[in-house]
Design a protein around this motif. Structure first.
Motif, short mmCIF file in Angstrom:
data_model
loop_
_atom_site.label_atom_id
_atom_site.label_comp_id
_atom_site.label_asym_id
_atom_site.label_seq_id
_atom_site.Cartn_x
_atom_site.Cartn_y
_atom_site.Cartn_z
N GLU A 162 39.79 74.00 -20.22
CA GLU A 162 38.46 73.85 -20.79
C GLU A 162 38.12 72.36 -20.89
O GLU A 162 39.00 71.53 -21.15
CB GLU A 162 38.38 74.49 -22.17
N VAL A 163 36.87 72.00 -20.68
CA VAL A 163 36.44 70.61 -20.76
C VAL A 163 35.21 70.49 -21.65
O VAL A 163 34.44 71.44 -21.80
CB VAL A 163 36.13 70.01 -19.37
N ARG A 164 35.05 69.32 -22.22
CA ARG A 164 33.86 69.02 -23.03
C ARG A 164 33.41 67.61 -22.69
O ARG A 164 34.22 66.67 -22.69
CB ARG A 164 34.18 69.12 -24.52
N GLU A 165 32.15 67.46 -22.39
CA GLU A 165 31.61 66.14 -22.07
C GLU A 165 31.55 65.28 -23.32
O GLU A 165 31.05 65.72 -24.36
CB GLU A 165 30.22 66.27 -21.44
N LEU A 166 32.02 64.05 -23.20
CA LEU A 166 31.96 63.10 -24.30
C LEU A 166 30.77 62.16 -24.16
O LEU A 166 30.09 61.86 -25.14
CB LEU A 166 33.26 62.28 -24.35
N PHE A 167 30.52 61.69 -22.94
CA PHE A 167 29.35 60.84 -22.70
C PHE A 167 29.11 60.76 -21.20
O PHE A 167 29.97 61.11 -20.39
CB PHE A 167 29.53 59.44 -23.30
N ARG A 168 27.93 60.27 -20.83
CA ARG A 168 27.59 60.03 -19.44
C ARG A 168 27.86 58.57 -19.12
O ARG A 168 27.63 57.69 -19.93
CB ARG A 168 26.13 60.36 -19.15
N GLU A 169 28.36 58.33 -17.93
CA GLU A 169 28.75 56.99 -17.53
C GLU A 169 28.11 56.65 -16.19
O GLU A 169 27.74 57.55 -15.42
CB GLU A 169 30.28 56.93 -17.45
N GLU A 170 27.94 55.37 -15.91
CA GLU A 170 27.39 54.94 -14.64
C GLU A 170 28.20 53.76 -14.10
O GLU A 170 28.86 53.04 -14.87
CB GLU A 170 25.92 54.53 -14.78
N PHE A 171 28.15 53.58 -12.79
CA PHE A 171 28.89 52.50 -12.16
C PHE A 171 28.09 51.21 -12.17
O PHE A 171 26.86 51.21 -12.03
CB PHE A 171 29.23 52.86 -10.71
N VAL A 172 28.79 50.10 -12.32
CA VAL A 172 28.21 48.77 -12.18
C VAL A 172 29.14 47.94 -11.30
O VAL A 172 30.34 48.22 -11.22
CB VAL A 172 28.00 48.07 -13.54
N SER A 173 28.59 46.95 -10.64
CA SER A 173 29.39 46.00 -9.87
C SER A 173 29.41 44.67 -10.59
O SER A 173 28.44 44.29 -11.27
CB SER A 173 28.82 45.82 -8.46
N LEU A 174 30.51 43.93 -10.44
CA LEU A 174 30.65 42.60 -11.02
C LEU A 174 31.26 41.66 -10.00
O LEU A 174 32.05 42.07 -9.14
CB LEU A 174 31.58 42.62 -12.24
N ALA A 175 30.90 40.40 -10.12
CA ALA A 175 31.48 39.35 -9.28
C ALA A 175 31.29 38.02 -9.98
O ALA A 175 30.50 37.90 -10.92
CB ALA A 175 30.83 39.34 -7.90
N ASP A 176 32.01 37.02 -9.51
CA ASP A 176 31.84 35.66 -10.03
C ASP A 176 30.45 35.17 -9.67
O ASP A 176 29.97 35.36 -8.55
CB ASP A 176 32.91 34.75 -9.41
N ARG A 177 29.75 34.54 -10.61
CA ARG A 177 28.40 34.04 -10.37
C ARG A 177 28.34 33.11 -9.16
O ARG A 177 27.39 33.14 -8.37
CB ARG A 177 27.89 33.28 -11.60
N ALA A 178 29.36 32.29 -9.01
CA ALA A 178 29.37 31.31 -7.93
C ALA A 178 29.48 31.97 -6.56
O ALA A 178 29.16 31.35 -5.54
CB ALA A 178 30.53 30.33 -8.12
N ALA A 179 29.92 33.23 -6.51
CA ALA A 179 30.08 33.94 -5.25
C ALA A 179 28.91 34.86 -4.95
O ALA A 179 28.96 35.64 -4.00
CB ALA A 179 31.38 34.74 -5.26
N LEU A 180 27.84 34.78 -5.77
CA LEU A 180 26.67 35.63 -5.60
C LEU A 180 25.44 34.78 -5.27
O LEU A 180 25.42 33.57 -5.56
CB LEU A 180 26.40 36.43 -6.88
N PRO A 181 24.41 35.41 -4.71
CA PRO A 181 23.15 34.69 -4.53
C PRO A 181 22.62 34.18 -5.87
O PRO A 181 23.01 34.66 -6.94
CB PRO A 181 22.21 35.74 -3.93
N ALA A 182 21.70 33.22 -5.81
CA ALA A 182 21.17 32.64 -7.06
C ALA A 182 20.57 33.69 -7.96
O ALA A 182 20.67 33.61 -9.19
CB ALA A 182 20.14 31.56 -6.72
N LYS A 183 19.95 34.69 -7.37
CA LYS A 183 19.36 35.78 -8.15
C LYS A 183 19.77 37.12 -7.53
O LYS A 183 19.98 37.22 -6.34
CB LYS A 183 17.84 35.67 -8.18
N GLY A 184 19.85 38.12 -8.39
CA GLY A 184 20.12 39.47 -7.91
C GLY A 184 21.57 39.69 -7.55
O GLY A 184 22.46 38.91 -7.91
#
Length: 301
Positions: A162-184
């Motif tokens: 038997e299972v019971r839902e505790l909460f809904r979750e969603e995926f996010v991505s992370l990276a070092d700011r210096a390795a990403l475009p200036a925005k987005g």
């Protein structure tokens, strides 16, 4: 009442476990009895009902037609007796026992601190033993009686879980700011070109992200695979790595000032984070109290 007088009620409890488990060893675990004792009881039950009750078919045990016909009336009868004999109220402050839980360090950080505080305040006689395992291992340990409760994602649990839902979750991505475009964030092409971190108990695990990629005929390079949610975030600073994980695993971004969080450029639907237990524990008052305590320690989203 003559038939009842001639019947050992303990045999009915054993029959109930055997009909539910379809397995002598697992029924013994459920009843906290030895396997030979349950095998002996099965022999008595077969004589009592003049039917084999459990027969081997295709490498496993199945119920006979007579046994299938007994399932519902036996369940109703034992439920009525249990209600008749059970204590009117369960008092957590007086209970004593030990519960075995399996959860990742992700769940440990979210659930354990408020849960331990609640248990120490309301049920100080309850002890918690925590272990970590993959999804398949958790389900097997619940079935075999090695675990009392598991926390994780169980999209297709077996019928005896038997299972019971505790909460809904969603995926996010992370990276070092210096390795990403200036925005987005990153486009799908850019995201796929980057080396990734995957959090999994096994290096060859097929998680929800890998499943979504495979459905589109895509692959990503997994530069680091590890089983530790908390450590994964700390690997990003000063690198070109990308980490895509459940949002609550990240925590407040003020702890990671050199990182940026962004939406993965891939359709990754929200998913249910759940607690799971074997049906044999469903009506246990202390177990039910613990399940309610866990549900009260997390905030739905």
């Amino acid at each position: 009442m003559d038939e009842l007088r001639r019947t050992d009620l303990n045999l009915l409890l054993t029959l109930h476990a055997l009909l539910a488990e379809k397995h002598v060893t697992r029924a013994a675990l459920r009843l906290h009895k030895s396997q030979p004792a349950v095998s002996h009881a099965l022999a008595q039950l077969r004589t009592r009902f003049d039917d084999p009750l459990l027969v081997r078919q295709g490498g496993h045990m199945v119920l006979t037609a007579r046994a299938q016909a007994l399932v519902r009336p036996l369940e109703d009868a034992l439920t009525g007796l249990n209600e008749l004999l059970s204590a009117p109220d369960f008092d957590p402050s007086l209970t004593r026992g030990r519960f075995r839980l399996a959860l990742s360090d992700y769940a440990a950080r979210i659930v354990l601190p408020p849960l331990v505080r609640h248990v120490r305040r309301e049920a100080p006689g309850l002890d918690l033993a925590i272990s970590q395992a993959g999804r398949e291992a958790m389900l097997a340990q619940l079935t075999d009686g090695e675990l009392d409760l598991a926390l994780g994602v169980f999209p297709h649990p077996p019928e005896d879980i038997e299972v019971r839902e505790l909460f809904r979750e969603e995926f996010v991505s992370l990276a070092d700011r210096a390795a990403l475009p200036a925005k987005g964030g990153l486009s799908l092409e850019e995201w796929l070109e980057r080396p990734h971190i995957m959090v999994a108990m096994r290096p060859d695990a097929q998680d929800e992200i890998e499943t979504a990629l495979a459905a589109r005929g895509l692959r990503r390079r997994l530069a680091v695979t590890l089983p530790h949610w908390s450590a994964a975030v700390d690997l990003l600073a000063g690198t070109d790595l990308v980490l895509t994980v459940a949002g609550r695993a990240v925590g407040p971004m003020r702890r990671h000032r050199t990182l940026r969080k962004f939406t993965p450029p891939l359709d990754l639907p929200r998913f249910a984070y759940q607690q799971a237990w074997h049906v044999r524990r469903a009506d246990d008052p202390a177990h039910r109290w613990l399940r309610e305590a866990i549900a009260g320690c997390v905030r739905p989203s």
